[in-house]
Scaffold this motif. Structure first.
Motif, short mmCIF file in Angstrom:
data_model
loop_
_atom_site.label_atom_id
_atom_site.label_comp_id
_atom_site.label_asym_id
_atom_site.label_seq_id
_atom_site.Cartn_x
_atom_site.Cartn_y
_atom_site.Cartn_z
N ARG A 264 0.84 -1.23 -0.16
CA ARG A 264 -0.11 0.04 -0.09
C ARG A 264 0.75 1.33 0.00
O ARG A 264 0.46 2.34 -0.60
N ILE A 265 2.00 1.02 0.68
CA ILE A 265 2.97 2.16 0.72
C ILE A 265 3.48 2.42 -0.63
O ILE A 265 3.61 3.44 -1.19
N ASN B 126 -3.35 6.16 0.41
CA ASN B 126 -3.24 7.05 1.77
C ASN B 126 -1.98 6.89 2.44
O ASN B 126 -1.82 6.14 3.59
N LEU B 127 -0.98 7.51 1.92
CA LEU B 127 0.30 7.29 2.30
C LEU B 127 0.58 7.45 3.97
O LEU B 127 1.22 6.73 4.44
N ARG B 128 0.13 8.74 4.50
CA ARG B 128 0.22 9.03 5.73
C ARG B 128 -0.39 7.89 6.58
O ARG B 128 0.57 7.51 7.47
N LEU B 129 -1.31 7.25 6.26
CA LEU B 129 -1.92 6.24 7.05
C LEU B 129 -1.09 4.81 7.37
O LEU B 129 -0.71 4.39 8.16
N GLY C 33 2.94 1.13 9.26
CA GLY C 33 4.12 0.36 8.93
C GLY C 33 5.38 0.78 10.07
O GLY C 33 5.84 -0.07 10.57
N SER C 34 5.43 2.01 10.38
CA SER C 34 6.49 2.50 11.07
C SER C 34 5.95 1.93 12.60
O SER C 34 6.87 1.38 13.06
#
Length: 135
Positions: free
Chosen positions: A100-101, A106-109, A114-115
């Motif tokens: 998804r990244i 929805n990159l921020r989510l 993931g982090s």
């Protein structure tokens, strides 16, 4: 040798997560010309670390039982839940979050999720390392 193997596997798991997540990837973003280049290289490093995590966790699971016995090794009694949790987190990040990244959904989510999962996996690996070295 067999009594040192859990320490080696846990140290490799935790050390790899530490080196990739807290040193290598931040350096990529600091020194490569574009964030896209850094992101592509970071994805490859995280994928390699996932395979190391899977191998270390699988080894820890295999050696958690005493040879020819039904009981777990002393270190495994406290650590086994963290081995399984760390393995599941590694798989979730690699096969659930990372695609998804990369697709920029929805990159921020997904980057935040993931982090957080990477940090939780790091904590699991640290706990396992602690359990293998403090018997």
């Amino acid at each position: 040798m067999r009594e040192r193997l859990p320490v080696f596997a846990a140290a490799l798991w935790w050390g790899g997560l530490s080196a990739i997540g807290f040193v290598a990837v931040p350096l990529l973003f600091a020194h490569l010309p574009t964030p896209a280049m850094a992101g592509n290289m970071a994805a490859r490093l995280f994928e390699a670390q996932t395979y190391i995590s899977i191998a270390c966790c699988a080894l820890l699971l295999v050696i958690s039982k005493k040879k020819h016995g039904e009981h777990q090794e002393p270190w495994a009694q406290a650590a086994i839940v963290f081995v399984i949790a760390g393995l599941l987190l590694a798989l979730l990040v690699q096969y659930g979050v990372a695609p998804r990244i990369i697709a920029r959904q929805n990159l921020r989510l997904w980057h935040g999720a993931g982090s957080a999962m990477y940090l939780l996996q790091w904590l699991c690996a640290l706990r396992v390392l602690w359990c293998t070295t403090h018997r």
